[in-house]
Design a protein around this motif. Structure first.
Motif, PDB file in Angstrom:
ATOM      1  N   SER A  40      81.339  -7.509  34.096  1.00  0.00           N
ATOM      2  CA  SER A  40      81.386  -8.534  35.149  1.00  0.00           C
ATOM      3  C   SER A  40      82.709  -9.320  35.046  1.00  0.00           C
TER       4      SER A  40
ATOM      5  N   ILE B 214      75.279 -11.098  35.363  1.00  0.00           N
ATOM      6  CA  ILE B 214      75.286  -9.995  34.722  1.00  0.00           C
ATOM      7  C   ILE B 214      74.462  -9.167  35.579  1.00  0.00           C
TER       8      ILE B 214
ATOM      9  N   LEU C 100      73.766  -0.701  28.684  1.00  0.00           N
ATOM     10  CA  LEU C 100      74.287  -1.827  29.630  1.00  0.00           C
ATOM     11  C   LEU C 100      74.336  -3.114  28.834  1.00  0.00           C
ATOM     12  N   SER C 101      73.314  -3.463  28.308  1.00  0.00           N
ATOM     13  CA  SER C 101      72.838  -4.772  27.825  1.00  0.00           C
ATOM     14  C   SER C 101      72.436  -4.846  26.366  1.00  0.00           C
TER      15      SER C 101
ATOM     16  N   TYR D 148      76.914  -2.120  39.431  1.00  0.00           N
ATOM     17  CA  TYR D 148      78.164  -2.469  39.056  1.00  0.00           C
ATOM     18  C   TYR D 148      79.093  -1.356  40.018  1.00  0.00           C
TER      19      TYR D 148
ATOM     20  N   ALA E 149      77.629  -4.941  29.958  1.00  0.00           N
ATOM     21  CA  ALA E 149      77.519  -5.650  31.077  1.00  0.00           C
ATOM     22  C   ALA E 149      78.562  -6.877  31.234  1.00  0.00           C
TER      23      ALA E 149
ATOM     24  N   ASP F 241      71.738  -5.495  36.323  1.00  0.00           N
ATOM     25  CA  ASP F 241      70.878  -4.805  35.844  1.00  0.00           C
ATOM     26  C   ASP F 241      71.047  -3.300  35.847  1.00  0.00           C
ATOM     27  N   SER F 242      72.003  -2.811  36.458  1.00  0.00           N
ATOM     28  CA  SER F 242      72.132  -1.567  36.424  1.00  0.00           C
ATOM     29  C   SER F 242      73.642  -1.079  36.569  1.00  0.00           C
TER      30      SER F 242
END
Length: 171
Positions: free
Chosen positions: A47, A79, A31-32, A86, A43, A81-82
């Motif tokens: 977003s 943004i 994701l990051s 989302y 991410a 974290d998981s």
């Protein structure tokens, strides 16, 4: 008779769930993880999709486009974290859209958009619904490319696959 803007929103919801489901199968770091692509991370892409979907929801529910745009900017920068976070915000927004759609008697009704970047435009509510789906499709494509750049397969989330998600007996 099929209401295509509503059908496209159903597709949008399904396709978002599908790509999020795929990302959830991967290491959480995906994701990051930075990628040289349209967005710095997956991410960021998620977003952005969410922020624009929310902006259009605000417009559909009566907020002037410049105000809706301003309200969505923080969402675009936020943004999470998981993947679960989302999935939750997309599911909540989908419920809001579904409730709004349920209460609409005329999606061919026109509204005046005052787009801060493009100016004044008269458009139908149905066109906005199609724009929401089209925008999401475009950026899910970005996410698929980003996944491949990170060494992972994506998942098919084309509209034609969505057709087959409805059991034949329901048709």
């Amino acid at each position: 008779m099929t209401n295509y803007p509503v059908e496209m929103f159903k597709y949008q919801t399904w396709a978002n769930q599908t790509i999020l489901g795929r990302i959830k199968e991967l290491p959480s770091s995906v994701l990051s993880q930075e990628v040289n692509s349209s967005f710095p991370t997956i991410a960021h892409a998620l977003s952005h999709i969410y922020a624009v979907d929310m902006m259009w929801y605000l417009v559909l529910t009566g907020t002037a486009m410049p105000e809706a745009f301003q309200q969505s900017i923080p969402l675009n920068m936020s943004i999470l974290d998981s993947v679960d976070e989302y999935a939750n915000i997309f599911a909540q927004l989908s419920e809001q859209y579904n409730e709004w759609l349920h209460n609409q008697s005329d999606l061919e009704q026109t509204i005046l958009l005052d787009n801060p970047f493009a100016g004044i435009h008269l458009t139908r509510l149905s066109e906005i619904m199609l724009q929401v789906a089209n925008h999401g499709t475009y950026h899910r494509g970005n996410i698929s490319t980003m996944l491949r750049q990170l060494g992972y397969a994506s998942t098919m989330n084309d509209y034609s696959l969505f057709w087959y998600q409805v059991p034949a007996e329901a048709i």
